[in-house]
Design an enzyme around this catalytic site. Structure first.
Site, PDB file in Angstrom:
ATOM      1  N   GLY A 128       0.889  -1.176  -0.369  1.00 34.33           N
ATOM      2  CA  GLY A 128      -0.050   0.036   0.080  1.00 34.33           C
ATOM      3  C   GLY A 128       1.147   1.339  -0.294  1.00 34.33           C
ATOM      4  N   LEU A 132      -2.695  -7.821  -5.152  1.00 31.60           N
ATOM      5  CA  LEU A 132      -2.286  -8.220  -3.787  1.00 31.60           C
ATOM      6  C   LEU A 132      -3.433  -9.470  -3.333  1.00 31.60           C
ATOM      7  CD1 LEU A 132      -0.571  -6.538  -1.550  1.00 31.60           C
ATOM      8  CD2 LEU A 132       0.847  -8.308  -2.694  1.00 31.60           C
ATOM      9  N   TYR A 173     -15.915  -4.767   5.288  1.00 27.23           N
ATOM     10  CA  TYR A 173     -14.475  -4.576   6.121  1.00 27.23           C
ATOM     11  C   TYR A 173     -13.871  -4.458   7.972  1.00 27.23           C
ATOM     12  CZ  TYR A 173     -12.237   0.144   6.544  1.00 27.23           C
ATOM     13  OH  TYR A 173     -10.689  -0.025   7.252  1.00 27.23           O
TER      14      TYR A 173
END
Ligand code: NAI
Length: 249
Positions: free
Chosen positions: A7, A41, A147
């Site tokens: 990231g 990823l 999430y």
């Protein structure tokens, strides 16, 4: 130190890479774009190739690892949220432990979220192995459910590794930010399903965090000054967890 960061192309990961580079460390950035190693990823084969590429660049030895790559609740496929935020993160932790074992004062930091506290592991569909079905039933709420589940699962995965990693001499911790001004937060604010709730999620400190503020905690956790800090989660949220769960200690 030789430190790999996922990231690294944006937001908290980019701020962390910049802070660590400024401090003289050698950074290997991993991301979909703007990185030393460009990879998706969520693709297991590409992920394995990225691990090989990291090991080649690092000569098989890492002193630090920061796993920041992730997506927010607005992503249309909740299973993708789990794949990047949880499965890819855990896969990289396990694949790179051997290189960290050989490092100097080695440490790793995983970026979880204060959302990890919004669901208990016992109720987490990832723990039960029925997440695809659970998210399918959650309708408009699926993204946030996925999430919070992914972040709870990654925090648990770190805690579950404390014994093995501590025995290997590699420290491992999570940071759990509240709202931080990055493209991920902006995408949530722009989403008609989540925008209002995110806007109302105001920390007692009265503002959102800045990526550099999270980077500075991560930098500390990687440093020898944090030598006794292991297996812990650091909430960095302007006080929102204390506000919403004052007795949860
Ligand atoms: P960001 O969107 O600025 O950065 C995330 C980075 O992850 C991007 O560079 C993106 O390309 C990369 N990434 C996403 N999917 C990927 C994939 N499949 N393969 C490779 N790289 C991929 O977002 P931000 O805010 O810096 O997020 C970093 C971490 O912080 C995430 O794990 C996020 O969940 C977490 N976080 C962010 C909060 C916020 O309010 N910004 C709050 C709490 C946690």
């Amino acid at each position: 130190m030789r430190i790999a960061i996922t990231g690294s192309g944006s937001g908290i990961g980019a701020a962390t890479a910049a802070a660590l580079r400024d401090a003289g460390h050698d950074i290997i950035g991993i991301d979909l774009r703007n990185a030393d190693i460009t990879v998706d990823l969520t693709d297991a084969a590409a992920r394995a190739a990225a691990v090989d590429a990291v090991l080649e660049r690092a000569g098989g030895v890492l002193d630090g690892l920061v796993l920041c790559a992730g997506v927010g609740p607005q992503v249309p496929d909740p299973n993708l949220v789990v794949e990047i935020n949880y499965r890819a993160t855990v896969a990289l932790l396990d694949a790179l432990l051997p290189a960290l074992r050989k490092g100097e004062n080695p440490a790793a930091v995983v970026v979880s979220s204060v959302a990890s506290t919004q669901i208990a592991w016992a109720d987490n569909p990832i723990a039960k192995g029925n997440e695809a079905e659970a998210f399918a039933q959650a309708g408009d709420f699926a993204g946030h459910y996925a999430y919070a589940s992914s972040k709870n699962a990654v925090t648990v995965a770190v805690r579950e590794r404390a014994v093995e990693w501590g025995g290997a001499g590699v420290r491992l911790n999570t940071v759990a930010p509240g709202s931080v001004e990055t493209p991920l937060l902006q995408a949530g604010l722009d989403d008609p399903r989540y925008g209002e709730a995110i806007r109302n999620f105001v920390a007692p400190i009265g503002r959102n965090g800045k990526p550099e503020e999270i980077a500075s905690l991560i930098t500390y956790l990687l440093s020898p000054q944090a030598g006794f800090v292991h297996g812990a989660q650091f909430v960095i949220d302007g006080g929102i967890d204390a506000q919403t769960r004052p007795t949860a200690v």
